[in-house]
Design an enzyme around this catalytic site. Structure first.
Site, PDB file in Angstrom:
ATOM      1  CG  ASP A   1      -2.310   0.454   0.820  1.00 42.70           C
ATOM      2  OD1 ASP A   1      -2.461   1.658   0.697  1.00 42.70           O
ATOM      3  OD2 ASP A   1      -3.098  -0.038   0.939  1.00 42.70           O
TER       4      ASP A   1
ATOM      5  CG  HIS B   1      -5.353   3.369   0.865  1.00 39.12           C
ATOM      6  ND1 HIS B   1      -5.220   2.145   0.681  1.00 39.12           N
ATOM      7  CD2 HIS B   1      -6.545   3.647   0.143  1.00 39.12           C
ATOM      8  CE1 HIS B   1      -6.055   1.441   0.177  1.00 39.12           C
ATOM      9  NE2 HIS B   1      -6.904   2.147  -0.209  1.00 39.12           N
TER      10      HIS B   1
ATOM     11  CB  SER C   1      -9.605   0.313   0.172  1.00 48.28           C
ATOM     12  OG  SER C   1      -8.937   0.532  -0.961  1.00 48.28           O
TER      13      SER C   1
END
EC number: 3.4.21.-
Length: 421
Positions: free
Chosen positions: A169, A201, A357
């Site tokens: 990520d 994220h 996600s």
């Protein structure tokens, strides 16, 4: 030529409204990295053959630059950049002129030559608390009236202890209080950038997997594997990072105690689907997001990798958010709208987000949890157990997807359990 627009899958939310619909992930010529390619070699080559092939590539490329491609510049002059070895899959990235690409495509050792692609991050917006997702994991898919409803989360207190979750990520803030020292820096593929999470994220995803408050597997370790920075990446970095993860799991003897989470998605790209499949054959489980296009996930990578665990998003009242991809390739549904977790900007920072996600790390967390409580000897056994625990026929508008929601199996256990409020 296959083109790809690849994104991390979180969506913005506006208070008082349903989550707005994401922009479709569209591919176009601008997604291609000019002059840069991913070359996949055929299986069964010896180390000597691969070494000789690389020498041949360097020689041909050099000759072409001096002759046919005398005007080449920039990345086209780089030649071979990085080699990736995932189980018995060998690939390399490189910068080549068009004549060298033609020569490569005709080489008997080469399976395919694909243009490298840009990878884009989705927009995100901070929003207030939402904790329904964890309670959903232990409630057999029981719906709640509002996303703000607090629901007890029951779980075995092993809670992922001794298991390693690898998060490919944007990096992880390993100093965030939610990780209690269980997060470490692994690999950073982004050149000239620190191994920090400036986008948020990766920290968010890791928090859903293993945060002490927001995590499914509250005692698991998380490893930061940074392939994104602040908005874009390419397969040159993604494959490098995935290769490192597979090697690290193998070298550390963690195959039955490790899971990879990929909260990323884009148009079908066979070289990376192949990499995920080879990791599975090497004994490593990978959990992936179905994607946020609102379409059939069979056209997305890595969702379409046959033996990845592909996760769609479900809302608190058991409806499929219109952004979530669907289809026969989707294995399981998990909470993916208005989910609170860790965030960038401080060691106590949090954010509420939506997207597949968020759904994928719920299942990656469950895999880590089950690895700590049960003896699961292979990724096939992991997938079978996760799917065996699911609750059927709850998701409204699942289309032609397998209709089964995530569940941790706790209500069938016969001993006193801690609770999360």
């Amino acid at each position: 030529m296959q083109l790809l627009n690849f994104g991390l899958l979180l969506l913005p939310f506006v208070a008082g409204d349903l989550a707005p619909q994401p922009e479709p992930l569209l591919a176009g010529p601008s997604d291609v990295v000019p002059g840069q390619y991913i070359v996949t070699l055929k299986e069964g080559l010896t180390s000597a053959q691969i070494r000789d092939h690389k020498k041949w590539v360097s020689s041909v490329h050099r000759a072409n630059l001096e002759g046919f491609a005398a005007g080449a510049s920039g990345v086209e002059t780089e030649g071979i950049m990085k080699h990736f070895h995932i189980h018995d899959l060998n690939m390399y990235s490189g910068g080549f002129d068009e004549k060298t690409v033609e020569d490569l495509s005709r080489n008997p050792y080469v399976k395919s030559v694909h243009p490298d692609q840009h990878v884009y991050l989705a927009k995100t917006v901070t929003q207030r608390q939402a904790r329904w997702g964890l309670g959903y994991m232990s409630s057999k898919g029981k719906p709640v009236p509002l996303h703000s409803t607090l629901v007890d989360y029951s779980y075995d207190d092993k809670a992922g202890e001794g298991v390693w979750a690898y998060v490919l990520d944007t990096g992880i803030n390993v100093n965030h209080v939610e990780f209690e020292g269980r997060a470490i820096l692994g690999h950073n593929a982004i050149p000239n950038k620190p191994h920090t999470d400036e986008f948020g994220h990766g920290t968010y995803v890791a928090g859903i997997i293993a945060g002490k408050t927001y995590g499914v597997a509250k005692k698991a370790n998380v490893v930061s594997a940074k392939a994104f920075d602040t908005g874009s990446s390419t397969y040159n970095y993604i494959l490098e990072t995935y290769d490192w993860i597979v090697r690290n799991i193998t070298d550390s003897n963690r195959k039955n105690k490790a899971v990879i989470n990929l909260s990323i998605s884009g148009a079908k790209y066979q070289p990376f689907d192949d990499a995920v499949e080879k990791a599975f054959k090497a004994g490593i489980a990978t959990v992936v997001a179905a994607g946020n296009d609102g379409k059939d996930a069979k056209n997305n990578t890595p969702a379409s990798s046959p033996n990845a665990i592909t996760v769609g998003a479900v809302r608190w009242e058991n409806t499929r958010p219109s952004f979530s991809n669907y289809g026969k390739i989707v294995d399981i549904w998990a909470p993916g709208e208005l989910i609170k977790s860790c965030w960038k900007g401080g060691n106590n920072a949090t954010s509420t987000q939506s997207g597949t996600s968020a759904a994928s790390p719920h299942v990656a967390g469950l895999v880590a949890y089950l690895m700590s409580t049960e003896n699961l000897p292979s990724p096939s056994a992991v997938t079978a157990r996760v799917l065996n625990l699911t609750i059927p026929n709850l998701v409204k508008d699942a289309k032609d997807s397998p209709n089964r929601v995530v569940y941790n199996g706790i209500q069938e256990r016969k001993f006193t359990l801690p609770k999360y409020f």
